[in-house]
Each structure stands twice: as structure tokens, then as C-alpha cells.
Scaffold this motif. Sequence first.
Motif, PDB file in Angstrom:
ATOM      1  N   ALA A 216       0.840  -1.102   0.092  1.00  0.00           N
ATOM      2  CA  ALA A 216       0.002   0.229   0.165  1.00  0.00           C
ATOM      3  C   ALA A 216       0.761   1.487   0.080  1.00  0.00           C
ATOM      4  CB  ALA A 216      -0.916   0.070   1.409  1.00  0.00           C
ATOM      5  N   GLY A 217       1.868   1.195   0.457  1.00  0.00           N
ATOM      6  CA  GLY A 217       2.905   2.330   0.584  1.00  0.00           C
ATOM      7  C   GLY A 217       2.254   3.550   1.426  1.00  0.00           C
ATOM      8  N   ASN A 218       1.859   4.414   0.765  1.00  0.00           N
ATOM      9  CA  ASN A 218       1.760   5.780   1.510  1.00  0.00           C
ATOM     10  C   ASN A 218       0.264   5.878   1.620  1.00  0.00           C
ATOM     11  OD1 ASN A 218       4.118   6.753   2.060  1.00  0.00           O
ATOM     12  ND2 ASN A 218       4.307   7.601   0.005  1.00  0.00           N
ATOM     13  N   ARG A 219      -0.435   4.709   0.685  1.00  0.00           N
ATOM     14  CA  ARG A 219      -2.028   4.668   0.944  1.00  0.00           C
ATOM     15  C   ARG A 219      -2.401   4.018   2.171  1.00  0.00           C
ATOM     16  NH1 ARG A 219      -0.522   4.203  -4.264  1.00  0.00           N
ATOM     17  NH2 ARG A 219       0.256   2.161  -4.133  1.00  0.00           N
ATOM     18  N   ASN A 220      -3.873   4.194   2.236  1.00  0.00           N
ATOM     19  CA  ASN A 220      -4.440   3.582   3.423  1.00  0.00           C
ATOM     20  C   ASN A 220      -4.370   2.169   3.642  1.00  0.00           C
ATOM     21  OD1 ASN A 220      -6.474   2.677   5.343  1.00  0.00           O
ATOM     22  ND2 ASN A 220      -7.593   4.272   4.993  1.00  0.00           N
TER      23      ASN A 220
ATOM     24  N   LEU B 105      12.367  -7.439  -4.233  1.00  0.00           N
ATOM     25  CA  LEU B 105      11.001  -7.057  -4.158  1.00  0.00           C
ATOM     26  C   LEU B 105      10.926  -5.655  -3.495  1.00  0.00           C
ATOM     27  CD1 LEU B 105       8.210  -8.035  -4.797  1.00  0.00           C
ATOM     28  CD2 LEU B 105       8.146  -9.347  -2.732  1.00  0.00           C
ATOM     29  N   THR B 106      11.410  -5.272  -2.388  1.00  0.00           N
ATOM     30  CA  THR B 106      11.238  -3.859  -1.806  1.00  0.00           C
ATOM     31  C   THR B 106      11.403  -2.751  -2.942  1.00  0.00           C
ATOM     32  OG1 THR B 106      12.094  -4.808   0.296  1.00  0.00           O
ATOM     33  CG2 THR B 106      11.998  -2.688   0.107  1.00  0.00           C
ATOM     34  N   SER B 107      12.386  -3.016  -3.705  1.00  0.00           N
ATOM     35  CA  SER B 107      12.542  -1.916  -4.983  1.00  0.00           C
ATOM     36  C   SER B 107      11.299  -2.030  -5.680  1.00  0.00           C
ATOM     37  CB  SER B 107      13.824  -1.805  -5.492  1.00  0.00           C
ATOM     38  OG  SER B 107      14.053  -3.187  -6.463  1.00  0.00           O
ATOM     39  N   LEU B 108      10.822  -3.054  -6.017  1.00  0.00           N
ATOM     40  CA  LEU B 108       9.773  -3.187  -7.076  1.00  0.00           C
ATOM     41  C   LEU B 108       8.298  -2.609  -6.287  1.00  0.00           C
ATOM     42  CD1 LEU B 108      10.209  -6.851  -8.472  1.00  0.00           C
ATOM     43  CD2 LEU B 108      10.392  -4.630  -9.502  1.00  0.00           C
ATOM     44  N   VAL B 109       8.343  -2.606  -4.782  1.00  0.00           N
ATOM     45  CA  VAL B 109       7.340  -2.002  -4.282  1.00  0.00           C
ATOM     46  C   VAL B 109       7.396  -0.381  -4.179  1.00  0.00           C
ATOM     47  CG1 VAL B 109       6.073  -1.979  -1.983  1.00  0.00           C
ATOM     48  CG2 VAL B 109       6.699  -4.178  -3.108  1.00  0.00           C
ATOM     49  N   GLY B 110       8.518   0.108  -4.822  1.00  0.00           N
ATOM     50  CA  GLY B 110       8.677   1.571  -4.792  1.00  0.00           C
ATOM     51  C   GLY B 110       9.539   2.034  -3.853  1.00  0.00           C
ATOM     52  N   ILE B 111       9.993   1.290  -2.818  1.00  0.00           N
ATOM     53  CA  ILE B 111      10.844   1.729  -1.743  1.00  0.00           C
ATOM     54  C   ILE B 111      12.442   1.365  -2.173  1.00  0.00           C
ATOM     55  CG2 ILE B 111      11.241   1.204   0.755  1.00  0.00           C
ATOM     56  CD1 ILE B 111       8.183   0.692   0.752  1.00  0.00           C
TER      57      ILE B 111
ATOM     58  N   ILE C 183      -4.242  -3.466  -5.122  1.00  0.00           N
ATOM     59  CA  ILE C 183      -4.288  -2.580  -4.129  1.00  0.00           C
ATOM     60  C   ILE C 183      -3.550  -1.082  -4.724  1.00  0.00           C
ATOM     61  CG2 ILE C 183      -4.918  -3.680  -2.218  1.00  0.00           C
ATOM     62  CD1 ILE C 183      -2.174  -3.789  -1.438  1.00  0.00           C
ATOM     63  N   ASN C 184      -2.819  -1.431  -5.754  1.00  0.00           N
ATOM     64  CA  ASN C 184      -1.938  -0.405  -6.357  1.00  0.00           C
ATOM     65  C   ASN C 184      -2.475   0.337  -7.200  1.00  0.00           C
ATOM     66  OD1 ASN C 184       0.502   0.859  -7.654  1.00  0.00           O
ATOM     67  ND2 ASN C 184       1.734   0.272  -5.911  1.00  0.00           N
ATOM     68  N   ASP C 185      -2.396   1.494  -7.810  1.00  0.00           N
ATOM     69  CA  ASP C 185      -3.070   1.955  -8.975  1.00  0.00           C
ATOM     70  C   ASP C 185      -2.094   1.980 -10.088  1.00  0.00           C
ATOM     71  OD1 ASP C 185      -1.621   4.085  -8.132  1.00  0.00           O
ATOM     72  OD2 ASP C 185      -3.223   5.349  -7.539  1.00  0.00           O
ATOM     73  N   ALA C 186      -1.144   0.997 -10.290  1.00  0.00           N
ATOM     74  CA  ALA C 186      -0.135   1.021 -11.339  1.00  0.00           C
ATOM     75  C   ALA C 186      -0.804   0.738 -12.562  1.00  0.00           C
ATOM     76  CB  ALA C 186       0.909  -0.266 -10.949  1.00  0.00           C
ATOM     77  N   ARG C 187      -0.113   1.680 -13.571  1.00  0.00           N
ATOM     78  CA  ARG C 187      -0.872   1.785 -14.793  1.00  0.00           C
ATOM     79  C   ARG C 187      -0.538   0.613 -15.881  1.00  0.00           C
ATOM     80  NH1 ARG C 187       0.653   6.510 -13.664  1.00  0.00           N
ATOM     81  NH2 ARG C 187       2.144   6.710 -15.408  1.00  0.00           N
ATOM     82  N   VAL C 188       0.797   0.103 -15.626  1.00  0.00           N
ATOM     83  CA  VAL C 188       1.125  -1.015 -16.421  1.00  0.00           C
ATOM     84  C   VAL C 188       1.625  -2.030 -15.378  1.00  0.00           C
ATOM     85  CG1 VAL C 188       3.207  -1.346 -17.979  1.00  0.00           C
ATOM     86  CG2 VAL C 188       2.171   0.777 -18.115  1.00  0.00           C
TER      87      VAL C 188
END
Lengths: 233, 647
Positions: A101-105, B181-187, A146-151
Motif C-alpha cells: 500500500a505504501g503511503n495509501r491507506n 521486491l522492496t525496490s519493486l514495491v517502490g521503496i 491495491i496499487n494503482d499502477a498503470r502498467v
Amino acid sequence: MLVLDNVHAGYGRFEVLHGINLRVPAGRTVALLGANGAGKTTLLKAAAGLVPVTSGTIRLDGDPVERLAAQKRARRGLMLIPEGRAIFRDLTVRENLAMYAGNRNVGAAVDRAVAAFPILKDRLAQRAGSMSGGQQQMLAVTRALINDARVILADELSVGLAPVVVDEIFEAVDVLRREGRSLVIVEQYVDRVLAVADYVYVLHKGRVALVGEPEQCLRDSVFDQYIGAGAHS
Amino acid sequence: MRQYLPFVVIGLFTGAVYALAAAGLVLTYKTSGVFNFGHGAIGMFAAYVFYHLKTAWAWGTVPAIAVALFVFAPFMGVLLDRVLFRWLGSAGLATYVVASLGLLVFLQGLAVVWKGGNTYRINPFFPTNTFRVPGVSGVYVTVEQALVVGIAVAAGVALTAFFRFTSLGLRTRAVVNDRELTSLVGISPGLVTTLSWMLGCFFAALSAILFVPSLGLDSVLLTLLVLTALGAAAAGRLTSIPITMAAAFAIGVGQSLLVKAVGTRSGLSGLPTSLPFIVLFVILFFARRTTFALPSRAQERVAVVAARRGAAGVRRMPVAQLALLAGAALIVPAVVSGYRLGTATTAVAMVLVFSSLGLLLGLSRQVSLCHAMFVSFGATNLSLLLRSHVPYLPALLLAALLVVPLGVIVAIPSIRLSGLFLALATFGFGKLAQDVLYPTSLAFGARSLASVPRPAAFRGPVAFYYLVVAVAFAGVVVVELLKASRLGRTLRALADSPTAVESLGVNPVASRVIVFCVSAFLAGLAGGLMGTLVQSITPSSFDFFLSLLWVTVLVAAGASTLGGSVLAAGLLVVVPAVITSTKVTEWQPVAFGLAAMIFAQLPNGIMTLVRMPDWSAAWQRVSWKAHHQHRARERHAVGGVPAGAAR
């Protein structure tokens, strides 16, 4: 929309991809086929930033991304679900979802995951690596939901899974398509992927050997040569 | 029972310091896959920074500590991660071990250059008045002890909470679990790793600075804090910070109780300080192979480096070089005499030491950190045998042979685990031997002296020089033969891919133990010779710190060829004899440490850059036909893949 233009990439002095041209239009699904060692996984990894691109360009919605680190490409909406179970095995299912989710809820992410795969509901506090292979793969696919990745680049989602589970995974893939995401799918079940694909790319020894729409490809004898006549019977 | 309670209090205090040091060590190992042997040295240097700010710049204690802890230590963390480890790139485990040893030697040397080798007293930061422990009569605790224990416990709780409840903690655990995988998650895994290095260095600095008032500001003792942390870190399997910290407290208390129990019995006085290594050995001995999994990054990197390290190792006997070396060695007495001949004799013996060390470092990528101990035992064994009237030459051989069982004891439990553990075990064992074995009658005895009289036949300096040349030459030939043998090929293959070798039915542990024993034997031989040269040696003649210095020198000079061993001996022995300034010996460790960090990733150190004449290649260049036949064979052998990439 993802565009690869004359991409060369490889491992150290080994060049695996010798000038790949590939277009994934917005909202469309591309099936990436080819024999073992054709360069399918390397292509996805090069697009995602795990394998360095030696020359050529990769554009994501028009912006060149081939020099960006993997995490930066991910943040721009390019997602790779690598081969194998792409989950954090030592974290719990809920912690995995929090990472995705990263920064999302996180609560919303959990809801979305459970809606797609109800079985995950009872597993939230469990260590992800202790689940069955199918459940692990569901969790991995949830990352795209849950991610809004476009590709989304999906590498061998069905490998080692029971047919029933494969059905569930492909349902999730269908959801992603209907949401208008662009997909690149590497898949061993050629028929299944041809059923959902808008375009087919066949790789051979690091080059694009054939491009076309699925029906067109199925009629092409070259396609049979590369994929094997029995593969889609 | 009651008389032991004050020792428990003291033990809890030292345990708290160990716990802080060990926590930082495990933290950085987990997140980066780099076991930092220089962890203690970083803390030590932070303490020196504090001391400098306080005394030379007359700062107050609080701002001086604050700068050392919150500015210097995190800065070191960034420097290590972003400069050193980025420079090393995708190197193997042995490279990281050696680079972090380089860091240790570099920082320790720099501290000595900066402030001299003395121990400075530092006034306590905290009040030293005592108070009674409620409910326990007769036990007093100083405010300092209570505060330090409190800090360690609080730090442990805070770290655990950080990992469990914060998003950065979650991200750190994710990096530990799967970097890619951590980098693939964007971190960015790099950012997380940098942060953990900053935190790890902070803990190193905190432990050192808290220890300084009771230990004194001593560059060696503070650097060795990493050694004491080893036992605890192993107990926590290099992954669990709570278990590591608990074990550190237990070791601290155990040490303190041992001090009380041992009392004034002189033979056992080294036992308390050796407790962490005894713990380490017990754990290594009983550990299963799966207990200590390598972090994902370490595995990745080993795989990558295996593909890159093409040029490492000599494949043929360097006959021309051996002949050249022997010729040069033979004419030395015609050129130099007196004390210079003594230097030359030491240098020749050191070539043998480095050659034996190169067998491990260069050929099989095993790191031995107790070579000075082998050398030392070579000398003491010889002394004992000569005292029992064994003739000199058989005694010399027997003395070296008797070193081998020691090598076996260190090598077997650790080698079966992984290369890292051989480095850890030898590191610990070198110190353990110095503290526990040296004072016994098996080594130096109570007099702390071993005399090695020269035999009548070799009493003259020239005669003895030729004896050393003959033995060293024989030893070097054995090393080169071994490198070119089937065992040598197996070991080279093992350094690249253990799995591939195991699948061929070769027992990797046996091959590694054998080469370790050969190396120990040759080091013992050199030790006997060097002992005979100076005729009497003490426990500090071959201090265990020397082992670390030797590794850095050899790695910098080049560990995988004969030329590297010769260069190493020249840099270590001949340079300070030629340029007789105290500055040279003072700066030597700094230079060697730095060079080891810079050249750690090259398969053959400086010698990689200095191209030795390769006669067969020269022949191929001269003969067009031979060249093309050779290339064709290579291409054919690996199925059309470029030759360099396939190795």
C-alpha cells in the motif's frame, strides 16, 4: 502506455536482449511468448529496472525511464510481479499488504485484498511464507489490485499452481484489464493468455520474432514453429 | 552467594555496553549482509572524536558527546554505505570481511597517529555516588551503572518497537527479507540500508563512549569491543536483536562472575575475557548449517562476483618467477650484511607467511584471522622441542606439524557453516589463544618467554639466512604446486560456486580443512624460523592484532599470486628498514588498512594492476598461430560464448 524502443540489455558482458521493440497501449494486454531462454523474464526485468539497459529507450507515458532505479519506476506506476512467489515471506500477510500500500491507506488495502481473495481474511496475522503456494500467489497478485499502477508486468503467475487456483488468479487478471490497466503477461498456458490478450509478441533468442493479434498469430505457421503446434491445442 | 551479587551488578554494566555494541553489529549485518569487523573501531574513533572535542577544543561534555554520537557516527555510517560499499559493489563475502578488516586497521592506526598509543583516563559522565538496591541488603549500585543498564534496556525496547510498529521498521524488515521486491514495491532499499548503517554506527559510538570512563580511552581495547560482541551476536544467530542483547547481558554477568571465581589464580586470569569466544565456539560447534542463513543480499552478491572473478588464481606453476626469486634471494648476502641481513631473513620468512595466507585468501577465498597465532606456536613448539633435545631440523618440521591440530580445532566447526564463520572463529580464537593458551606451559609458560637457540651449524647470519631461504623456497613451491593441483582447482571452483562443486560429489568441507591445515603448517614453519632468528620471543612478538594487519597487507598487495606475497613482505618488512623514520611504522597500518579497502575487490590486489610477465601469453602474442589455436580451443570448449565470460 509502455514503449520499448531498440532495447539492448543483459547481465554483465552477456547481452540477452538484442534490440527489442515493444508497445503496450494504454488499457491493452500483451502476451509475451517464447521458448525457455528467449529473454522474456529479462525483458520484464529490464523494463522494471532490475536489469540494466545498455542502449535503447523505455518510455512510460512518453517519459524516458530507462535510467531510473527500479523503485522510481515503481513509484511512477510501472509494476513487475516477478516469477516465483513475489511476497515478503518473513512478514505477515497484513504487513505485506502494508508494504504494497505504501503511503495509501492500509485498511482499504486489506479490504480490497479480502474482497478479491476471501481466503486471505483468516490469514492476515500469519507469516506469508507459511501459506500455501496458491495463497502466496494470490497475495502477490493483490499487490497489483491495491496499487494503482498503470502498467503491470506479470511473470509466470500460474507456475506450480493447481488449475483451480490458476482460475482465481486469472479472474484477478481480468479485473485488472477491466480497470483499464496495461498488462504484459508472460505465461506458460498459451491458450489462457491468448484468450485475454490484445496483442502477442513472440521472442526468440533475444529478438522479437513475431508480433500480431491473437487470431492472426494462431493462423500463422511461424507462430507454430516458435511456440509448438501442441501448445494451444 | 551474597558475595557474588556485587559482581552481578558490575557484569550487568559491562553486559549493557556489549549489548549496545552487539545490537548495532547485528542491525547492519541484517540489513546489508556485511559483517562489519570494524564496528568496534568506529565506536573507538567516535570516542576519540569526543575526547578531542573535549580536551583540544575545550568543549563541554554534553556537546562533545552529542557531536560524536549524532554527527560523527551517522556520518561514518553514510560514508561506509555510500562510499566504501558502493565502491566495492557486488563483491563476495570474503571481500566484505577483508574490507571491513581494512577499516578496523585503518581507524585503529589513525587513532594512534592522531593521539598516540597511550590510554587516557576520562572522568565519569554520570554521578558515581552509590545507592542501595531496594530489597537486597549489602549491594550497592552506582548511578552510572544504573543509567548505562537503563540506556541499554531502553535502546533494546526502542529497537524492538521500531521494527514492530513503525513503517520504517517494517521497510527495514522488508529489505532484510527481499531486497529486490522492496525496490519493486517502490521503496529504495539503498536508503533503508544507509539509515541502518547510520543507526548501527550510532550504537557502536554509544557503546564505546559509555565504556570509556571505566575502560579508559584505548584504541585497541575499544576496537576489540567488536570481538566481545561476537559471542552475543552468534547467540542471536546474527539476526535476532533481542536475543543478541540478552546474550550480551548474560556474557557480561558471566565474565564478572568468572573474575570473582578465578580470583588470583594466574593461569586462569585470561578466562573471563575469553568468555565471549568460548560462547562463540560452543554455538558454532552445535549449530546446524541452516541455523545461520546468509542475508539475501550476500547470496546475490556472491553469485554476481563469481561471474566477474575471472582472472583470480594462477593456473600453472610460475616456474620462471620462482627461479627469478630464488636467484635474487641467493645473491642477497653478497649485497647486504649485518642487521640488514637480519631484515632480509625476516622478509624471506614473511614471504612464506604471506604465501601460506595467500593459499587461503587468494585461492579458496577463506579468511584466516589467527595466522600470527600459528606463527607464534611454530616458535614456541620449536622452543619446547629443542629443550627436549630434539635435533634442530626435525624439531622445526615437528613444531610446524604440531600447529596443525590447532588449525583443525578452529577450522572444522566454522568451515562447515560458512566462510564468514571461519573469519569469526579465527578472529576469536586468535585472541582466546593469546589470553588462555599462551600463559600455559604448552606455549610461553609463566615466564612469558620462549627461547629458541640457533643450532651450531646455522649460527652465522649468512648460514642461517640460507637455511631460511631453503625452507621458505620449499614452502613456496609447495604452495604453488598445490595451486596448480587438483585440490587447487577444486578450491578455486569452491570459491566460485560451492553448490556446483558439491553436485560433482566433492566434499567441500574436507578440501577447505585440508588447505587450512597446510596453511597453518607453513605458517608454523615460518614461525619456527623467525623465532630462531631473534632467538627469544614473547607473547606480544606475534600479537593477534598482527594477524589482522597481515591480512590487510596481503589483500592490498595481492593474495592470489607469488608476486603478491613478495610485495607484501617487502611493504611490511623492507620498507620500514630502508626508510628508518618512526613516521613510516606509525603510518603503515593506516596505509595498509586504506589499501585493503581500496583493493579488496580486485582478485589480486595491487598485483592485478602490475602485470607480471606471463610467459605463455607472451608466446601466444609472439606466435600468431599459437594465439589463434588457443582462442579457437577456448571458443570451442564453451560453445561459442566469449571466453572471459564463461569462467
